[in-house]
Design an enzyme around this catalytic site. Structure first.
Site, PDB file in Angstrom:
ATOM      1  N   CYS A 189      -1.368 -25.993  44.026  1.00 39.52           N
ATOM      2  CA  CYS A 189      -0.755 -26.201  45.339  1.00 39.52           C
ATOM      3  C   CYS A 189       0.690 -26.629  45.118  1.00 39.52           C
ATOM      4  O   CYS A 189       1.456 -25.910  44.482  1.00 39.52           O
ATOM      5  CB  CYS A 189      -1.546 -27.199  46.170  1.00 39.52           C
ATOM      6  N   ARG A 207      -4.086 -30.969  46.958  1.00 38.11           N
ATOM      7  CA  ARG A 207      -4.817 -30.028  47.813  1.00 38.11           C
ATOM      8  C   ARG A 207      -5.615 -29.036  46.967  1.00 38.11           C
ATOM      9  O   ARG A 207      -6.722 -28.631  47.336  1.00 38.11           O
ATOM     10  CB  ARG A 207      -3.850 -29.264  48.724  1.00 38.11           C
TER      11      ARG A 207
END
Length: 293
Positions: free
Chosen positions: A243, A248
């Site tokens: 990410c 994430r």
């Protein structure tokens, strides 16, 4: 649901709120909150939960790296975690940083003992379940962590090799479509930036939010499997997730590794490392240029 530490399978990676309620007093269970907003813990947390501050407890304060074995071992000993403890992690923002915490536990050999509270803090609060402000005080354990298992971590050289076509590995970019296409450098308001926009060549884009329900829980294994299969990610070849700073992508790593059982590594250097590197290939569909503003 009966879950015992050390007996995990892909389907055992999650616990629901009912299971956690029933096990809050279980001496073989330790609960940790790992939230993006570290201040929410002090305002109220799941009763008995300890706080893992991602700014200090999960990172090395001297260099860009995860916490050292010695430092992380001390944190877990202080929380009374032992080799037969079932560890439950939860947090805000759909368990973003809780999943990152699970990945750090995996690096240090405790992955089979870790569960995520499905739905995290969002679901717990939505159901009106109790919160507490007391900080738990457990007797110290004598836990000894293993050396790092680097097989679950991708490094810069690994993703460059994939970008240059040297390895048959699937890259999954879990950022928003605008980040992937190069329209924006990072989400609005964040401080960790790169001087290049776009994505790593060969990466497919599956934004992390596609695999969660409205209440914050993961979609079913079959639904998640179908979503990634549409992008050619079916578990037949190894996968690397990334990410912007690696948190994430840990959420996607968790889904692919722990729920589906695929061979997956997380690239925690992610776009802030790759997008700031010199001499590496970048796909920038939008053609956005860094202007220093």
């Amino acid at each position: 649901m009966t879950l015992l530490a050390g007996q995990a399978s892909a389907s055992d990676a999650l616990v629901d709120a009912k299971w956690l309620q029933d096990n809050l007093s279980n001496p073989k269970v330790r609960v940790f909150e790992v939230s993006v907003d570290t201040g929410v813990y002090e305002r109220g947390h799941i009763p008995g939960a300890a706080h893992l501050d991602w700014h200090t407890d999960l990172v090395d304060p001297q260099k860009r790296d995860i916490a050292s074995r010695e430092a992380f071992e001390k944190v877990l000993r202080d929380a009374g975690v032992d080799k037969d403890t079932t560890i439950v992690l939860y947090g805000d923002n759909n368990n973003w940083f809780a999943a990152w915490g699970a990945w750090v536990f995996e690096v240090y050999g405790l992955g089979s003992q870790v569960r995520l509270l499905d739905g995290g803090r969002k679901l717990w609060e939505a159901q009106g379940l109790p919160l507490d402000t007391a900080v738990p005080d457990h007797a110290d354990s004598t836990l000894t962590l293993a050396e790092r298992d680097n097989s679950v971590r991708a490094r810069f050289v690994d993703v460059v090799a994939v970008a240059e076509g040297k390895h048959d590995i699937k890259l999954v970019d879990i950022r928003s479509a605008d980040e992937y296409e190069g329209k924006i450098f990072a989400p609005e308001g964040v401080k960790e930036l790169s001087v290049r926009a776009g994505h790593i060549p060969g990466a497919v884009n599956v934004p992390w939010g596609r695999i969660v329900n409205e209440d914050g829980t993961f979609k079913s294994a079959d639904e998640i499997r179908a979503i990634y299969a549409e992008k050619g990610v079916d578990g037949s070849t190894p996968v690397i997730t990334y990410c912007r700073i690696g948190e994430r992508s840990s959420h996607t790593w968790f889904a692919l590794k722990k729920i589906l059982g695929y061979d997956v590594r997380n690239y925690d250097g992610s776009w802030t490392e790759y997008g700031n590197a010199v001499g590496v290939p970048v796909n920038n569909i939008a053609g956005t240029i860094w202007t220093g503003k």
